[in-house]
Design an enzyme around this catalytic site. Structure first.
Site, PDB file in Angstrom:
ATOM      1  N   TYR A 143       0.899  -0.392   0.113  1.00 25.74           N
ATOM      2  CA  TYR A 143      -0.404  -0.100   0.025  1.00 25.74           C
ATOM      3  C   TYR A 143       0.746   1.272   0.344  1.00 25.74           C
ATOM      4  O   TYR A 143       2.097   1.638   1.023  1.00 25.74           O
ATOM      5  CB  TYR A 143      -1.214  -0.346   0.823  1.00 25.74           C
ATOM      6  CG  TYR A 143      -2.185   0.800   1.242  1.00 25.74           C
ATOM      7  CD1 TYR A 143      -2.772   1.621   0.715  1.00 25.74           C
ATOM      8  CD2 TYR A 143      -1.594   2.030   2.507  1.00 25.74           C
ATOM      9  CE1 TYR A 143      -3.239   2.657   0.964  1.00 25.74           C
ATOM     10  CE2 TYR A 143      -2.096   3.290   1.869  1.00 25.74           C
ATOM     11  CZ  TYR A 143      -3.492   3.476   1.344  1.00 25.74           C
ATOM     12  OH  TYR A 143      -3.976   4.297   1.612  1.00 25.74           O
ATOM     13  N   ASP A 238       9.530   2.813  -0.653  1.00 23.80           N
ATOM     14  CA  ASP A 238       7.765   3.841   0.578  1.00 23.80           C
ATOM     15  C   ASP A 238       7.815   3.023   2.098  1.00 23.80           C
ATOM     16  O   ASP A 238       7.987   1.662   2.351  1.00 23.80           O
ATOM     17  CB  ASP A 238       7.232   3.635   0.211  1.00 23.80           C
ATOM     18  CG  ASP A 238       5.410   3.872   0.778  1.00 23.80           C
ATOM     19  OD1 ASP A 238       5.869   4.693   1.778  1.00 23.80           O
ATOM     20  OD2 ASP A 238       4.579   3.406   0.302  1.00 23.80           O
ATOM     21  N   LYS A 266       4.039   9.728   8.628  1.00 28.99           N
ATOM     22  CA  LYS A 266       3.785   8.546  10.127  1.00 28.99           C
ATOM     23  C   LYS A 266       4.350   9.256  11.136  1.00 28.99           C
ATOM     24  O   LYS A 266       4.640  10.006  11.534  1.00 28.99           O
ATOM     25  CB  LYS A 266       3.598   6.887  10.424  1.00 28.99           C
ATOM     26  CG  LYS A 266       2.501   6.556   8.575  1.00 28.99           C
ATOM     27  CD  LYS A 266       2.169   4.875   9.026  1.00 28.99           C
ATOM     28  CE  LYS A 266       1.132   5.413   8.360  1.00 28.99           C
ATOM     29  NZ  LYS A 266       0.942   4.400   6.953  1.00 28.99           N
TER      30      LYS A 266
HETATM   31  C1  LIG Z   1      -0.127   4.718   5.688  1.00 28.13           C
HETATM   32  C2  LIG Z   1       1.104   3.860   4.361  1.00 28.13           C
HETATM   33  C3  LIG Z   1       1.101   5.742   3.372  1.00 28.13           C
HETATM   34  C4  LIG Z   1       0.012   6.613   3.379  1.00 28.13           C
HETATM   35  O1  LIG Z   1       0.191   7.480   3.996  1.00 28.13           O
HETATM   36  P1  LIG Z   1      -0.896   8.359   4.843  1.00 28.13           P
HETATM   37  O2  LIG Z   1      -0.134   9.514   5.572  1.00 28.13           O
HETATM   38  O3  LIG Z   1      -2.200   7.813   5.059  1.00 28.13           O
HETATM   39  O4  LIG Z   1      -1.260   8.859   3.381  1.00 28.13           O
HETATM   40  C5  LIG Z   1       1.473   5.002   2.789  1.00 28.13           C
HETATM   41  N1  LIG Z   1       2.698   4.211   2.194  1.00 28.13           N
HETATM   42  C6  LIG Z   1       2.353   3.165   3.792  1.00 28.13           C
HETATM   43  C7  LIG Z   1       3.505   2.406   3.445  1.00 28.13           C
HETATM   44  C8  LIG Z   1       2.368   3.623   4.016  1.00 28.13           C
HETATM   45  O5  LIG Z   1       1.836   2.177   5.155  1.00 28.13           O
END
Ligand SMILES: *Cc1c(COP(=O)(O)O)cnc(C)c1O
Length: 424
Positions: A143, A238, A266
Site C-alpha cells: 500500500y 516507501d 507517520k
Molecule cells: C500509511 C502508508 C501510506 C499512506 O500514508 P498516509 O499518511 O495515510 O497518506 C503510504 N505508504 C505506506 C507504506 C503506508 O504505510
C-alpha cells in the site's frame, strides 16, 4: 457494552461516509462498532465509555514513544504561541531537512509534504519526470496511499474491503501500473524485460506492513537494486511505515540497501499530518522550483507539524537504545504468543521484525499477498473481538501489522499475553 461509542458511530454515519474519515477505522472487517477515542497516555487509550485499552496500533505507527510523550508535547506547546502557519520558509524546515539527511544515508535532499500519500505520489511523478519514462512497477498487497496509480492490487484497507481496483481510477492510469508478486525477483526481471525502456520506477515497502507484516526474502532487495541500476529505473523505498521505526535509518538501514528515493510519513510527524520524500540530489534537483517537476503545498513544512516531528526525530536520533528496547519488548510478546500457540497445538504464523509483527491465522509461511489471503478471517475476527473485550486494541484487520510502542512495559506484556492465552 460501549454504549457511547455505539451512539456516536450511529451519529457519525449521518454526515461522514461510513462514519469515519479513513476506511479501516470502521471495523468493517471484524464486525461491531469502532471505538471513539477520547484521550490517550503512554501505552493506553481511553474511549468515550471511559474504558482503557493497551494500544497496539499507535495511530498506525506514529506514536512510537507512546501517547502524549512529554518531549513531543512540549515542542508543540512551545511552537503554538507564534501562530499556526505562515506559508513562508522557517528555520525549522532546514533543521528538519538536515536531521533527515543525517539519520538516513541515502537522503541528500528532501521535500516536506502533508501525508504519506502525497509523498508517494510526488516521488513517482519525480521518477517519471527524471527518467522521461511512464510505467510504474508495484507489488501486490503493498500500500502506498490512495493515489490513483497505487490503487491497483493495494493492500491494507483496499484489500480488507475486496475492491483493490477502486472505481474512479481510470483505465489509462491502471495501464501504466504493472503489478507483480512480492519476493519474486524473477517475475520482476521478466516484467522489466517485457517493458524494456518503459519503466520509470519500482516502488515497494522494503518491509511490508500493509498485508500484515511481511519481510523481504534474502536477496530480494539486493536484486531489485541491481536491476534498477542496470535498467536506469528509479528504485523507491516507501518507508512511510518503516522509516524511523525499524531503525534510525528505517528498513534501508537494517538491510543496508540504498534506494534512489524514499518516502516517509507517520513517525516523521510525531502524530501531526506530515510526509516527506527525498533521495539523491541528482534526482531531487528536478523538483520545482529548482527543476521542472511540479509539486507544492500550502501547509507543507507547517511550523507546528515540524516542531512535533523534530522533537520526535531528535529523540530517536539521541536515544538509539529505544530501538533495542522496542525489539526486546516485541520479541517477548511474539515468543509468548508462540508458546501459547504451541500449547494449543495451533500452527499459526508469526512474522516479526523490530517493533512490527503480525499473527497470521494460517499455517503457511507468509511471504506475499497470496499467502496472506489464505488466512482464516473468521478466526481472526473472533480473536480481535476477544482481545478488545479484554482491553487490548489490535488493528481491526488481518492485513495490518501491529506496532509496539516504547511505552509498553513488563506489566503490559503480561496483560497482552494473558489476553492472547484466553482469546486463541
Ligand atoms: C500509511 C502508508 C501510506 C499512506 O500514508 P498516509 O499518511 O495515510 O497518506 C503510504 N505508504 C505506506 C507504506 C503506508 O504505510
Amino acid at each position: 457494552m460501549r454504549p457511547r461509542s455505539k451512539a456516536l458511530f450511529k451519529q457519525a454515519q449521518l454526515h461522514i461516509p461510513g462514519g469515519v474519515n479513513s476506511p479501516v477505522r470502521a471495523f468493517k472487517a471484524v464486525g461491531g462498532n469502532p471505538l471513539f477515542i477520547k484521550k490517550a497516555k503512554g501505552a493506553y487509550l481511553t474511549d468515550e465509555d471511559e474504558q482503557q485499552y493497551i494500544d497496539m496500533i499507535n495511530s498506525w505507527g506514529p506514536m512510537i514513544l507512546g501517547h502524549a510523550h512529554p518531549v513531543v508535547e512540549k515542542a508543540v506547546r512551545d511552537a503554538i504561541g507564534n501562530s499556526l502557519s505562515f506559508g513562508a520558509p522557517t528555520s525549522r524546515e532546514i533543521e528538519m531537512a538536515e536531521l533527515i539527511c543525517t539519520m538516513v544515508d541515502s537522503i541528500e535532499m528532501v521535500r516536506m509534504v502533508n501525508s504519506g500519500t502525497e509523498a508517494t505520489m510526488s516521488a513517482v511523478r519525480l521518477a517519471r519526470g527524471y527518467t522521461k519514462k511512464s510505467k510504474l512497477i508495484k507489488f501486490e498487497g503493498n500500500y502506498h496511499g490512495h493515489g490513483d496509480s497505487f490503487l491497483i492490487a493495494a493492500g491494507s484497507g483496499a484489500a480488507t474491503f475486496g475492491n483493490p481496483d477502486s472505481p474512479g481510477v481510470t483505465q489509462g492510469v491502471a495501464n501504466d501500473t504493472l503489478t507483480v508478486k512480492y519476493n519474486d525477483l524473477q517475475a520482476v526481471e521478466e516484467l522489466v524485460a517485457a517493458n524494456k525502456n518503459d519503466v520509470a520506477a519500482i516502488i515497494l515497502e522494503p518491509v511490508v506492513g500493509n498485508m500484515g507484516c511481511v519481510l523481504p526474502e534474502k536477496g530480494f532487495l539486493e536484486g531489485l537494486r541491481s536491476l534498477c541500476d542496470k535498467e536506469n529505473i528509479v528504485l523507491i523505498f516507501d518507508e512511510v511505515m518503516t522509516g524511523f521505526r525499524l531503525s534510525k535509518a528505517g528498513a534501508q538501514g537494517v538491510f543496508g540497501i540504498s534506494p534512489d528515493l524514499s518516502t516517509f510519513g507517520k513517525i516523521i510527524g510525531g502524530g501531526m499530518p506530515v510526509g516527506a520524500y527525498g533521495g539523491k540530489k541528482e534526482i531531487m534537483q528536478h523538483v520545482s522550483p529548482s527543476g521542472k517537476v511540479y509539486q507544492a503545498g500550502t501547509l507543507s513544512g507547517n511550523p507546528i507539524a515540524m516542531a512535533a516531528g523534530l522533537a520526535m526525530l531528535h529523540y530517536l536520533n539521541d536515544h538509539a537504545e529505544v530501538y533495542e528496547q522496542l525489539e526486546n519488548t516485541t520479541k517477548k510478546i511474539t515468543a509468548g504468543i508462540q508458546d501459547i500457540l504451541d500449547q494449543k497445538k495451533l500452527n499459526y504464523t508469526i512474522n516479526q521484525i523490530g517493533s512490527m509483527f503480525s499473527l497470521f491465522f494460517t499455517d503457511r509461511k507468509v511471504k506475499n499477498f497470496d499467502d496472506a489471503q489464505i488466512c482464516d478471517m473468521d478466526a481472526f475476527s473472533n480473536y480481535f473481538q476477544s482481545m478488545l473485550n479484554k482491553g487490548v486494541y489490535l488493528a481491526p484487520s488481518q492485513y495490518e501489522s501491529l506496532f509496539v510502542s516504547a511505552a509498553i512495559e513488563e506489566q503490559e506484556i503480561q496483560k497482552i499475553l494473558e489476553s492472547v492465552a484466553t482469546s486463541l
